[in-house]
Design a protein around this motif. Structure first.
Motif, PDB file in Angstrom:
ATOM      1  N   ARG A  10       0.854  -1.177   0.000  1.00 15.37           N
ATOM      2  CA  ARG A  10       0.000   0.000   0.000  1.00 15.37           C
ATOM      3  C   ARG A  10       0.897   1.236   0.000  1.00 15.37           C
ATOM      4  NH1 ARG A  10       1.380  -1.488   4.832  1.00 15.37           N
ATOM      5  NH2 ARG A  10       1.193  -0.233   6.677  1.00 15.37           N
ATOM      6  N   ASP A  11       0.338   2.389  -0.297  1.00 14.94           N
ATOM      7  CA  ASP A  11       1.112   3.627  -0.243  1.00 14.94           C
ATOM      8  C   ASP A  11       1.428   3.956   1.209  1.00 14.94           C
ATOM      9  OD1 ASP A  11       1.063   3.923  -2.953  1.00 14.94           O
ATOM     10  OD2 ASP A  11      -0.571   5.377  -2.976  1.00 14.94           O
ATOM     11  N   VAL A  12       2.697   4.295   1.476  1.00 16.47           N
ATOM     12  CA  VAL A  12       3.150   4.637   2.826  1.00 16.47           C
ATOM     13  C   VAL A  12       3.949   5.926   2.738  1.00 16.47           C
ATOM     14  CG1 VAL A  12       4.559   3.898   4.794  1.00 16.47           C
ATOM     15  CG2 VAL A  12       3.244   2.214   3.511  1.00 16.47           C
ATOM     16  N   LEU A  13       3.754   6.816   3.701  1.00 12.94           N
ATOM     17  CA  LEU A  13       4.500   8.067   3.794  1.00 12.94           C
ATOM     18  C   LEU A  13       5.728   7.834   4.660  1.00 12.94           C
ATOM     19  CD1 LEU A  13       4.718  11.168   3.373  1.00 12.94           C
ATOM     20  CD2 LEU A  13       3.343  11.403   5.455  1.00 12.94           C
ATOM     21  N   PHE A  14       6.907   8.068   4.105  1.00 11.79           N
ATOM     22  CA  PHE A  14       8.162   7.955   4.835  1.00 11.79           C
ATOM     23  C   PHE A  14       8.661   9.358   5.144  1.00 11.79           C
ATOM     24  CE2 PHE A  14       7.860   3.902   2.772  1.00 11.79           C
ATOM     25  CZ  PHE A  14       8.434   3.015   3.668  1.00 11.79           C
ATOM     26  N   VAL A  15       9.118   9.584   6.386  1.00 11.29           N
ATOM     27  CA  VAL A  15       9.623  10.886   6.804  1.00 11.29           C
ATOM     28  C   VAL A  15      11.020  10.703   7.381  1.00 11.29           C
ATOM     29  CG1 VAL A  15       9.289  12.844   8.359  1.00 11.29           C
ATOM     30  CG2 VAL A  15       7.323  11.745   7.316  1.00 11.29           C
ATOM     31  N   ASP A  16      11.981  11.465   6.840  1.00  7.96           N
ATOM     32  CA  ASP A  16      13.351  11.478   7.341  1.00  7.96           C
ATOM     33  C   ASP A  16      13.394  12.403   8.551  1.00  7.96           C
ATOM     34  OD1 ASP A  16      16.070  11.730   7.809  1.00  7.96           O
ATOM     35  OD2 ASP A  16      16.578  11.891   5.696  1.00  7.96           O
ATOM     36  N   LEU A  17      13.702  11.864   9.730  1.00 10.66           N
ATOM     37  CA  LEU A  17      13.685  12.656  10.955  1.00 10.66           C
ATOM     38  C   LEU A  17      14.825  13.663  11.032  1.00 10.66           C
ATOM     39  CD1 LEU A  17      12.747   9.889  13.535  1.00 10.66           C
ATOM     40  CD2 LEU A  17      11.266  11.601  12.492  1.00 10.66           C
ATOM     41  N   ARG A  41      -3.501  13.418   1.089  1.00  7.50           N
ATOM     42  CA  ARG A  41      -3.971  12.091   1.508  1.00  7.50           C
ATOM     43  C   ARG A  41      -3.454  11.748   2.900  1.00  7.50           C
ATOM     44  NH1 ARG A  41      -2.012   7.883  -2.691  1.00  7.50           N
ATOM     45  NH2 ARG A  41      -0.172   9.183  -2.584  1.00  7.50           N
ATOM     46  N   GLU A  42      -4.262  11.065   3.666  1.00 11.38           N
ATOM     47  CA  GLU A  42      -3.866  10.557   4.979  1.00 11.38           C
ATOM     48  C   GLU A  42      -3.332   9.145   4.777  1.00 11.38           C
ATOM     49  OE1 GLU A  42      -3.441  11.390   9.035  1.00 11.38           O
ATOM     50  OE2 GLU A  42      -4.305  12.691   7.517  1.00 11.38           O
ATOM     51  N   LEU A  43      -2.031   8.948   5.041  1.00 11.95           N
ATOM     52  CA  LEU A  43      -1.372   7.676   4.764  1.00 11.95           C
ATOM     53  C   LEU A  43      -0.691   7.130   6.010  1.00 11.95           C
ATOM     54  CD1 LEU A  43       0.390   8.670   1.425  1.00 11.95           C
ATOM     55  CD2 LEU A  43      -1.615   7.219   1.672  1.00 11.95           C
ATOM     56  N   PRO A  44      -0.424   5.819   6.045  1.00  9.79           N
ATOM     57  CA  PRO A  44       0.383   5.267   7.126  1.00  9.79           C
ATOM     58  C   PRO A  44       1.752   5.944   7.129  1.00  9.79           C
ATOM     59  CG  PRO A  44      -0.600   3.518   5.822  1.00  9.79           C
ATOM     60  CD  PRO A  44      -0.865   4.794   5.111  1.00  9.79           C
ATOM     61  N   LEU A  45       2.287   6.254   8.317  1.00  8.76           N
ATOM     62  CA  LEU A  45       3.530   7.005   8.464  1.00  8.76           C
ATOM     63  C   LEU A  45       4.629   6.115   9.024  1.00  8.76           C
ATOM     64  CD1 LEU A  45       5.034   9.780   8.564  1.00  8.76           C
ATOM     65  CD2 LEU A  45       4.163   9.987  10.890  1.00  8.76           C
ATOM     66  N   PHE A  46       5.801   6.159   8.372  1.00 12.33           N
ATOM     67  CA  PHE A  46       6.974   5.444   8.867  1.00 12.33           C
ATOM     68  C   PHE A  46       8.107   6.447   8.979  1.00 12.33           C
ATOM     69  CE2 PHE A  46      10.741   2.764   8.659  1.00 12.33           C
ATOM     70  CZ  PHE A  46      10.402   1.763   9.552  1.00 12.33           C
ATOM     71  N   LYS A  47       8.732   6.536  10.169  1.00  9.43           N
ATOM     72  CA  LYS A  47       9.804   7.502  10.417  1.00  9.43           C
ATOM     73  C   LYS A  47      11.166   6.847  10.217  1.00  9.43           C
ATOM     74  CE  LYS A  47       6.966  10.038  13.657  1.00  9.43           C
ATOM     75  NZ  LYS A  47       6.768  10.416  15.054  1.00  9.43           N
ATOM     76  N   LEU A  48      12.013   7.528   9.450  1.00  7.90           N
ATOM     77  CA  LEU A  48      13.361   7.040   9.153  1.00  7.90           C
ATOM     78  C   LEU A  48      14.393   7.897   9.867  1.00  7.90           C
ATOM     79  CD1 LEU A  48      12.973   6.818   5.286  1.00  7.90           C
ATOM     80  CD2 LEU A  48      13.026   4.883   6.841  1.00  7.90           C
ATOM     81  N   GLU A  49      15.493   7.292  10.283  1.00  7.59           N
ATOM     82  CA  GLU A  49      16.607   8.050  10.846  1.00  7.59           C
ATOM     83  C   GLU A  49      17.389   8.750   9.752  1.00  7.59           C
ATOM     84  OE1 GLU A  49      17.391   8.540  14.061  1.00  7.59           O
ATOM     85  OE2 GLU A  49      15.548   7.468  14.557  1.00  7.59           O
ATOM     86  N   SER A  51      17.784   8.974   5.150  1.00  6.32           N
ATOM     87  CA  SER A  51      17.326   8.594   3.817  1.00  6.32           C
ATOM     88  C   SER A  51      18.370   9.071   2.815  1.00  6.32           C
ATOM     89  CB  SER A  51      15.960   9.226   3.516  1.00  6.32           C
ATOM     90  OG  SER A  51      16.088  10.627   3.374  1.00  6.32           O
ATOM     91  N   SER A  52      18.066   8.942   1.542  1.00  6.96           N
ATOM     92  CA  SER A  52      19.022   9.390   0.528  1.00  6.96           C
ATOM     93  C   SER A  52      19.208  10.906   0.575  1.00  6.96           C
ATOM     94  CB  SER A  52      18.554   8.964  -0.857  1.00  6.96           C
ATOM     95  OG  SER A  52      17.306   9.543  -1.152  1.00  6.96           O
ATOM     96  N   GLU A  53      18.280  11.638   1.176  1.00  7.00           N
ATOM     97  CA  GLU A  53      18.402  13.091   1.281  1.00  7.00           C
ATOM     98  C   GLU A  53      19.352  13.517   2.388  1.00  7.00           C
ATOM     99  OE1 GLU A  53      16.959  15.791  -0.457  1.00  7.00           O
ATOM    100  OE2 GLU A  53      16.636  14.201  -1.914  1.00  7.00           O
ATOM    101  N   SER A  54      19.630  12.639   3.357  1.00  9.41           N
ATOM    102  CA  SER A  54      20.480  13.030   4.475  1.00  9.41           C
ATOM    103  C   SER A  54      21.705  12.140   4.653  1.00  9.41           C
ATOM    104  CB  SER A  54      19.663  13.024   5.774  1.00  9.41           C
ATOM    105  OG  SER A  54      19.208  11.720   6.065  1.00  9.41           O
ATOM    106  N   HIS A  55      21.769  11.017   3.953  1.00  7.62           N
ATOM    107  CA  HIS A  55      22.895  10.107   4.112  1.00  7.62           C
ATOM    108  C   HIS A  55      24.155  10.712   3.476  1.00  7.62           C
ATOM    109  CE1 HIS A  55      25.413   6.542   3.852  1.00  7.62           C
ATOM    110  NE2 HIS A  55      24.620   6.025   4.780  1.00  7.62           N
ATOM    111  N   PRO A  56      25.285  10.695   4.189  1.00  3.80           N
ATOM    112  CA  PRO A  56      26.514  11.320   3.671  1.00  3.80           C
ATOM    113  C   PRO A  56      26.966  10.775   2.321  1.00  3.80           C
ATOM    114  CG  PRO A  56      26.777  10.791   5.976  1.00  3.80           C
ATOM    115  CD  PRO A  56      25.473  10.194   5.546  1.00  3.80           C
ATOM    116  N   PHE A  57      26.739   9.524   2.042  1.00  2.00           N
ATOM    117  CA  PHE A  57      27.169   8.961   0.762  1.00  2.00           C
ATOM    118  C   PHE A  57      26.432   9.614  -0.402  1.00  2.00           C
ATOM    119  CE2 PHE A  57      26.770   5.902  -2.704  1.00  2.00           C
ATOM    120  CZ  PHE A  57      28.108   5.637  -2.957  1.00  2.00           C
ATOM    121  N   TYR A  58      25.138   9.830  -0.246  1.00  2.00           N
ATOM    122  CA  TYR A  58      24.328  10.384  -1.322  1.00  2.00           C
ATOM    123  C   TYR A  58      24.418  11.907  -1.413  1.00  2.00           C
ATOM    124  CZ  TYR A  58      22.379   5.738  -1.548  1.00  2.00           C
ATOM    125  OH  TYR A  58      22.236   4.391  -1.665  1.00  2.00           O
TER     126      TYR A  58
END
Length: 84
Positions: A10-17, A41-49, A51-58
């Motif tokens: 299903r569609d899930v909203l991931f948030v980089d903390l 849309r109101e979606l299930p939320l999963f919090k990430l420590e 992601s590709s937006e904050s990881h030093p490699f990316y």
């Protein structure tokens, strides 16, 4: 295909903390919270420590540390006395 063996995607909203970056993708991850996506849309939320937006490699902020050279020198110094 066999029935009942495939996960329920299903569609899930991931948030980089670390920086607040949000993205929606299909997943079967179990969530207890819900969040509002950018499209409203109101979606299930999963919090990430991270992601590709904050990881030093990316992000290109990765620091290359040469630990091998330090370990070799430490070994040579430690066992230099046994060489004689």
């Amino acid at each position: 295909m066999k029935e009942g063996i495939h996960p329920n995607y299903r569609d899930v909203l991931f948030v980089d903390l670390s920086n607040g970056f949000k993205f929606v993708t299909r997943s079967c991850v179990a969530t207890k919270e819900t969040g509002k996506a950018e499209d409203g849309r109101e979606l299930p939320l999963f919090k990430l420590e991270t992601s590709s937006e904050s990881h030093p490699f990316y992000t290109g902020q990765q620091k290359s540390v040469d630990t091998l050279g330090g370990r070799v020198e430490k070994f040579r110094n430690k066992f230099a006395a046994f060489k004689k």
